[in-house]
Write an enzyme that holds these catalytic residues in place. Structure first.
Site, PDB file in Angstrom:
ATOM      1  N   ARG A 105       0.747  -1.140  -0.093  1.00  0.00           N
ATOM      2  CA  ARG A 105       0.187   0.047  -0.067  1.00  0.00           C
ATOM      3  C   ARG A 105       0.884   1.253  -0.017  1.00  0.00           C
ATOM      4  O   ARG A 105       0.854   2.227  -0.784  1.00  0.00           O
ATOM      5  CB  ARG A 105      -0.870  -0.246   1.245  1.00  0.00           C
ATOM      6  CG  ARG A 105      -1.874   1.044   1.394  1.00  0.00           C
ATOM      7  CD  ARG A 105      -2.801   0.780   2.623  1.00  0.00           C
ATOM      8  NE  ARG A 105      -3.250  -0.618   2.572  1.00  0.00           N
ATOM      9  CZ  ARG A 105      -4.735  -0.686   2.066  1.00  0.00           C
ATOM     10  NH1 ARG A 105      -5.047   0.330   1.622  1.00  0.00           N
ATOM     11  NH2 ARG A 105      -5.039  -1.745   1.981  1.00  0.00           N
ATOM     12  N   THR A 106       1.959   1.335   0.986  1.00  0.00           N
ATOM     13  CA  THR A 106       2.502   2.610   1.132  1.00  0.00           C
ATOM     14  C   THR A 106       3.671   2.477  -0.119  1.00  0.00           C
ATOM     15  O   THR A 106       3.804   3.652  -0.603  1.00  0.00           O
ATOM     16  CB  THR A 106       3.280   2.250   2.341  1.00  0.00           C
ATOM     17  OG1 THR A 106       2.547   2.295   3.653  1.00  0.00           O
ATOM     18  CG2 THR A 106       4.155   3.770   2.668  1.00  0.00           C
ATOM     19  N   LYS A 148      21.516 -11.478   2.013  1.00  0.00           N
ATOM     20  CA  LYS A 148      22.813 -12.052   2.058  1.00  0.00           C
ATOM     21  C   LYS A 148      23.530 -11.388   3.052  1.00  0.00           C
ATOM     22  O   LYS A 148      24.724 -11.459   3.154  1.00  0.00           O
ATOM     23  CB  LYS A 148      23.302 -11.589   0.574  1.00  0.00           C
ATOM     24  CG  LYS A 148      22.693 -12.230  -0.720  1.00  0.00           C
ATOM     25  CD  LYS A 148      23.490 -11.949  -1.833  1.00  0.00           C
ATOM     26  CE  LYS A 148      22.586 -12.438  -3.053  1.00  0.00           C
ATOM     27  NZ  LYS A 148      22.328 -11.436  -4.115  1.00  0.00           N
ATOM     28  N   ARG A 181      11.265   1.915   4.099  1.00  0.00           N
ATOM     29  CA  ARG A 181      10.653   1.308   5.135  1.00  0.00           C
ATOM     30  C   ARG A 181      11.712   0.250   5.602  1.00  0.00           C
ATOM     31  O   ARG A 181      12.158  -0.418   4.642  1.00  0.00           O
ATOM     32  CB  ARG A 181       9.369   0.892   4.617  1.00  0.00           C
ATOM     33  CG  ARG A 181       8.474   0.359   5.652  1.00  0.00           C
ATOM     34  CD  ARG A 181       7.130  -0.251   4.929  1.00  0.00           C
ATOM     35  NE  ARG A 181       6.272  -0.678   6.075  1.00  0.00           N
ATOM     36  CZ  ARG A 181       5.478   0.302   6.328  1.00  0.00           C
ATOM     37  NH1 ARG A 181       4.969   1.449   5.844  1.00  0.00           N
ATOM     38  NH2 ARG A 181       4.481  -0.258   7.282  1.00  0.00           N
ATOM     39  N   HIS A 207       6.073   7.145  11.107  1.00  0.00           N
ATOM     40  CA  HIS A 207       5.334   6.966   9.644  1.00  0.00           C
ATOM     41  C   HIS A 207       4.992   8.328   9.361  1.00  0.00           C
ATOM     42  O   HIS A 207       3.734   8.429   9.264  1.00  0.00           O
ATOM     43  CB  HIS A 207       4.501   5.816   9.527  1.00  0.00           C
ATOM     44  CG  HIS A 207       4.003   5.522   8.409  1.00  0.00           C
ATOM     45  ND1 HIS A 207       4.732   5.720   7.175  1.00  0.00           N
ATOM     46  CD2 HIS A 207       3.052   4.690   7.971  1.00  0.00           C
ATOM     47  CE1 HIS A 207       4.222   5.312   6.127  1.00  0.00           C
ATOM     48  NE2 HIS A 207       2.916   4.573   6.471  1.00  0.00           N
TER      49      HIS A 207
END
Ligand SMILES: [Zn+2]
Lengths: 156, 305
Positions: free
Chosen positions: B53-54, B82, B103, B131
């Site tokens: 969504r974001t 990794k 994020r 956020h």
């Protein structure tokens, strides 16, 4: 404390000509204080005593460093783990100045953030905190913004 | 000339004036969303944790500004698995991109990335911490529906303990005069003390309620939140509270005509679907406002306007 005990205590740690005596360190934090001040990395003569009797702390430690005089911001780093520490500045065997430590406004690299999900606990990062309360001690992490209090305080 | 770069990591990094500037730009982008301000520029979209969504909202904003996107959408397939450190990933990406949107599941990761990067960083969520672009789009939704950001009676409902969106919104909205806050939450999920202290220090009125009742008739904004299972260490605690506060259409009948229901989405069951057809439901439009707000944030940070 009896006079005889006082005498004995004095004998345990010899006098220094010039330098700094740091007294009233909680015994369990002696080695943390040594590390924070970098005393394990200098060539000066250092003597310390630990598990000494103290009315205030129960069990205290004392450090004597020859030919070393600390700047305020240097010595204030130990305030987090030795808030009652007292400094005697010695010149020519005489105490010329007495100082107390003060919790700084910002703490860099000494304390671990208590939050396991904080980035500083997952990568090699020097921690940074803003001191939002000095009594009781509360440190706000500059990264995760969580507050580490006295009960959760751990030295790196 | 060297200019200090501007990041967006925490909502409180910005002043009231900057909030208003971003609102003004968002309104401009809403009128005219396609503007080639990012032409020739590359934006890194680094999602170390999936959030479709974001990510889509950001990538739409970047595309409408004419920018190109490089990045990580699925952390499972990237160098992250990794074992490369965040430090090294950011060091690499900062050489490729003009802006980083990121994020990350760890708290404080965005602040750290901003220190490592030489280009601006926008925090699109760092664990349970911040956020800020969500908060700015919430504010834009409030401004659009109420015509102002001050003199509002804001109800926050649900998980007020772990819900980062309500914390950030509280901090931002407390910069504007004459607000009243009402908190509706179960005992287990009350608004944390530090936010109440913040309000008291500023002389802002707030009220706490355990019951979700007709007290919402005084509301201008009803901000609903999801009770997230992953925030609970004890699953029994979650089961106890998950169905406590559900908004239904009939509860809105005696509310003010200007009231709007907001929700950061996705919802689970805390807003009954019978609310969706109410003119007081605003959560789907709110999500669309996210694209304009993110265009505004990018334009502000890069000084494109
Ligand atoms: Zn932290």
């Amino acid at each position: 404390m009896k006079d005889s005990t006082k005498k004995k205590l004095k004998l345990k740690v010899s006098a220094i000509k010039d330098g700094t005596v740091i007294d009233h360190i909680p015994a369990q934090n002696l080695f943390n204080v040594i590390t924070i001040l970098g005393l394990n990395k200098i060539d000066n003569q250092i003597t310390f005593g630990t598990n000494l009797e103290s009315d205030k702390l129960g069990s205290k430690a004392i450090i004597k460093v020859s030919d070393k005089f600390f700047a305020d911001d240097e010595i204030n780093k130990i305030a987090l783990i030795a808030p009652h520490a007292k400094l005697n500045i010695i010149r020519d065997y005489m105490v010329t100045e007495k100082r107390v430590v003060e919790v700084p406004d910002n703490v860099t690299g000494i304390v671990k953030c208590f939050n396991p999900k904080c980035i500083t606990n997952n990568e090699v990062i020097v921690t940074r905190f803003r001191v939002i309360s000095k009594e009781p001690l509360a440190l706000k992490c500059c990264y995760c913004e969580k507050i580490t209090d006295e009960a959760h305080l751990k030295v790196i | 000339m060297y200019m200090k770069k501007r990041d967006l990591i925490s909502i409180t990094d910005y002043s009231r004036e900057e909030y208003l500037r971003i609102m003004e730009l968002a309104a401009e982008f809403e009128k005219n969303p396609n503007q080639d301000l990012l032409k020739g520029k590359v934006v890194a979209s680094l999602f170390f944790e999936p959030s479709t969504r974001t990510r889509l909202s950001f990538e739409t904003a970047i595309s409408r500004l004419g920018g190109r996107i490089i990045g990580i959408a699925d952390p499972g397939s990237s160098s992250v698995t990794k074992g490369e450190t965040l430090h090294d990933t950011i060091k690499m990406v900062t050489n490729y991109a003009d802006l980083i949107v990121m994020r990350h599941p760890l708290e404080g990761a965005a602040r750290y990335a901003a220190e490592v990067a030489t280009v601006p960083v926008i925090n699109a969520g760092d664990g349970a911490n911040q956020h800020p672009t969500q908060t700015l789009l919430d504010m834009y939704s409030i401004l659009k529906t109420q015509g102002r950001l001050d003199n509002l009676n804001i109800f926050m409902v649900g998980d007020l303990k772990y819900g980062r969106t309500v914390h950030s919104l509280l901090m931002a909205m407390s910069e504007f005069e004459n607000q009243i806050f009402n908190f509706i939450a179960p005992e287990e999920l009350l608004m944390p003390e530090e936010y109440k202290i913040h309000l008291r220090e500023r002389g802002i009125r707030y009220f706490e309620h355990l019951e979700f009742t007709d007290i919402i008739s005084a509301a201008d904004i009803i901000y609903m939140t999801r009770v997230q299972k992953e925030r609970f260490s004890d699953p029994i605690e979650y089961e106890k509270v998950k169905n406590v506060y559900i908004l239904r259409e009939k509860m809105l009948r005696n509310t003010k005509s200007n009231v709007r229901v907001l929700h950061p989405l996705p919802r689970v069951n805390e807003i009954h679907t019978d609310v969706d057809s109410s003119e007081k439901a605003y959560y789907f439009e709110q999500a669309l406002n996210g694209v304009f707000t993110r265009e505004a944030i990018i334009a502000h940070i890069l000084g494109l306007k």
